[in-house]
Design an enzyme around this catalytic site. Structure first.
Site, mmCIF file in Angstrom:
data_model
loop_
_atom_site.group_PDB
_atom_site.id
_atom_site.type_symbol
_atom_site.label_atom_id
_atom_site.label_comp_id
_atom_site.label_asym_id
_atom_site.label_seq_id
_atom_site.Cartn_x
_atom_site.Cartn_y
_atom_site.Cartn_z
ATOM 1 C CG LEU A 1 37.383 46.184 42.398
ATOM 2 C CD1 LEU A 1 38.896 46.245 42.213
ATOM 3 C CD2 LEU A 1 36.804 47.593 42.493
ATOM 4 C CG ASP A 2 32.256 46.211 37.042
ATOM 5 O OD1 ASP A 2 31.503 45.651 37.856
ATOM 6 O OD2 ASP A 2 31.967 47.272 36.454
ATOM 7 C CG MET A 3 36.232 39.884 34.302
ATOM 8 S SD MET A 3 35.341 38.671 33.298
ATOM 9 C CE MET A 3 36.685 37.616 32.756
ATOM 10 C CB ALA A 4 36.611 45.198 32.460
ATOM 11 C CB THR A 5 37.295 47.513 37.401
ATOM 12 O OG1 THR A 5 36.228 48.026 36.603
ATOM 13 C CG2 THR A 5 37.895 48.647 38.213
#
Length: 655
Positions: free
Chosen positions: A501-505
């Site tokens: 998952l993306d860092m911000a997700t």
């Protein structure tokens, strides 16, 4: 009434400040609605004396001292020109800012949030020029692709050491990227910092070079559009088809005759005496040899006919290739000559042209348009005049390009592909903060992140990854879900992470404890038997009335603006199914069901004009920054790799 408005400004929520529209400029549009100039001045004075600008961590005193010395040298060399008579400089009244609240170091230009003093200058640019200029209004009203606009707040003037008199003040410069769509000058173009080189000068080498290239292009198009070229190509196709048919028929006939001779020999072997059979065999051999000679003659004839047709085509194609090679070479020479005209200053007074700047980049040379972005224009004029850069802000004005995501009036950092090598040189001698992406999370540990375990058995673990935490180690940051799992399960084998998952997700993430389990779970992602559901909060309401839909926009990396992705027919297929849940206070909550798993797929499909045209709240890449990216992987359904039972895992939505 002034006091009430001030209180409203002071108590704006943090979320509103972070998410504020560029048009609002920290809610200044409510102030600008007041037509009384006196009211505006009073409110601005109270606002800037009351609010504290966001502090930025300062570097060492020695570096600041060195920077101050450099600027003093520039002021001494160019003191005569460093004044308010600069046609590109707009002074900022001293009552509109507080010196103590100005940034102590210059923000890293490729990852930053504009400082309020720069946002104020950008608001003034919008209000006083862009919104009233017919040239820039046409960018919004027409289908023309918009422009990146930029402002650079600078300190100018000098310090008089004899009487200790401080004669410095703030102003701002403005610039736009590239040239205007029409290619003509603005009626007030002298207010914008110019390009480093005017390639459109009537007597310049670039115009002459372009004329030569245009003539080559005319000759190329003349050949490409010549009916004789099509006639020759069609004739070649016809000859090749005819020759193939004749050769195929001859081969078929030859095989049939060979089979017939073999049958005759077999039948007559037992009937004829030896002398008669030898005579028959000789005659059949002669027939076979004659057929082979005919085949050879036919082959030669076919080759000659084909070669004649090919020569006729190649006569024109070789001329076309020579012209294209000549144009390509001249174009590169002209481009290199143009690049050499772009000599960029830095704060140390050093110059460097484009070609050596990009020598060590993946392309090995500058991309088209390098040097014409807004930021290099701003810094070039600032250093030429001896100004000290204080704060930068760049925002998009107009329609987004079809392949990129650019939203009108939103702020964007300086691009990396075109500007990173340039600004690395230009900002030498300026006290610039380090890249926040390299240093901000460097001290993170498990003390801050609560990695919730949703499920665990001897084969795999399901965790609820918090936003702001990497799935796997990054270029400069080791701490991640992977590092925590590696520490927690030291005997685990294989890659551990089944997906990312993306860092911000935030949301559900699978971790396999052994390589066989990893392989089995990864196979389910590949064959798409795993079901995923994300929930997102979109910044706006969908223009379409469909509560459900399917987005098909192929994606490819944007090499000029990494890590951004762009819509491209040459990219990989990307498909997302969406479902609207509700709309509250202008924000739309949706479920996303990604069919494919491309980088930034949901973010681009949400923000792109051909997608939902509503960026996800908090998307600082394709939308605007907020407290967090409101994207959460809330549901995952899979088949257990050992028991073969269907299992579901959920994580509560945190927004």
């Amino acid at each position: 009434m002034v006091g009430s408005l001030l209180l409203t400004l002071l108590f704006i929520s943090r979320r509103s400040l972070l998410q504020c529209s560029p048009l609002s400029g920290f809610e200044f549009e409510s102030i600008m609605a007041w037509k009384t100039t006196t009211s505006i001045s009073v409110l601005l004075l109270l606002f800037h004396q009351t609010m504290s600008f966001a502090p930025i961590v300062s570097r060492t005193a020695n570096k600041r001292s060195r920077t101050a010395e450099i600027y003093q040298q520039h002021h001494a060399l160019d003191e005569a020109t460093a004044d308010v008579d600069d046609q590109f400089l707009t002074p900022i009244p001293a009552d509109q800012y507080h010196e103590a609240n100005l940034p102590k170091v210059f923000a890293y230009p490729h990852c930053y949030e504009p400082h309020p003093i720069a946002s104020m200058a950008a608001d003034q640019l919008r209000e006083q020029f862009l919104s009233s200029s017919s040239d820039f209004q046409a960018i919004i009203n027409d289908d023309t692709v918009g422009k990146m606009m930029g402002v650079l707040v600078v300190r100018y003037g000098h310090h008089n050491e004899k009487n200790n008199n401080q004669q410095q003040q703030l102003g701002y410069l403005k610039a736009y990227s590239g040239t205007l769509p029409t290619g003509t000058a603005l009626s007030s173009e002298d207010e914008f910092c110019p390009s480093l080189y005017n390639r459109f000068g009537q007597d310049g080498f670039y115009k002459r070079g372009e004329e030569d290239l245009n003539e080559l292009t005319r000759l190329i198009e003349q050949i490409e559009q010549n009916p004789e070229r099509k006639t020759r190509r069609d004739h070649l196709t016809s000859v090749e088809e005819s020759c193939n048919e004749r050769w195929s028929a001859a081969k078929t006939n030859g095989k049939m005759m060979q089979k017939e001779r073999r049958s005759i020999r077999k039948q007559q072997k037992t009937i004829l005496d030896e002398n008669e059979y030898d005579a028959l065999d000789e005659r059949l051999k002669q027939e076979g040899a004659a057929i082979q000679r005919e085949m050879k003659q036919l082959k030669s004839q076919i080759n000659q006919e084909t070669q004649d047709a090919q020569n006729a085509v190649q006569e024109m194609e070789h001329s076309l290739k020579d012209l294209k090679d000549t144009r390509r070479g001249k174009s590169r020479e002209l481009q290199d000559q143009l690049f050499n005209q772009y000599n960029f200053l830095n704060a140390n007074g050093e110059k460097q042209s484009l070609l050596p700047m990009f020598a060590n980049t993946p392309l090995g040379r500058p991309p088209s348009g390098a040097g014409d972005c807004a930021a290099p224009k701003l810094f070039q004029h600032a250093f030429r005049k001896g100004y000290e850069p204080i704060a930068l802000a760049e925002f998009w004005w107009g329609t987004s390009p079809t392949n990129e995501v650019r939203r009108h009036n939103l702020y964007y950092p300086a691009c990396r592909g075109k500007c990173l090598p340039i600004l690395e040189h230009m900002l030498q001698g300026v006290d610039v903060e380090s890249n926040p992406m390299d240093i901000a999370p460097a001290e993170e540990s498990s003390d801050k992140f609560d990695l919730e375990i949703l499920y665990e058995d001897e084969y795999f673990v399901v965790v609820n990854k918090p936003e702001g935490m990497l799935s796997a180690p990054g270029r400069t940051l080791e701490f991640s879900v992977y590092s925590m799992m590696k520490e927690k399960y030291p005997e685990a084998t294989g890659p551990l992470l089944v997906h990312r998952l993306d860092m911000a997700t935030s949301g559900v993430l699978l971790v396999a404890k052994d390589k066989d389990t990893h392989k089995a779970l990864a196979a389910q992602f590949i064959d798409r038997s795993i079901q995923k559901r994300y929930v997102a909060l979109l910044n706006g309401e969908l223009k379409q009335n469909n509560k459900k839909g399917n987005i098909n926009l192929p994606l490819a990396p944007d090499y000029i603006n990494r890590p951004m992705q762009m819509v491209s027919e040459e990219g990989k297929p990307a498909q997302t199914i969406y479902e609207v849940i509700d709309v509250v206070d202008g924000l739309t909550r949706v479920n996303f069901y990604p069919v494919t798993g491309r980088t930034h797929q949901l973010r681009v499909h949400a923000a792109h004009s051909q997608g939902l045209d509503c960026p996800i709240v908090g998307d600082d890449i394709y939308g605007s920054r907020d407290d967090r990216l409101c994207l959460h992987a809330g549901y995952l359904e899979l088949t257990h790799p050992v028991t073969q039972k269907r299992m579901t895992f959920t994580a509560a939505t945190p927004f």
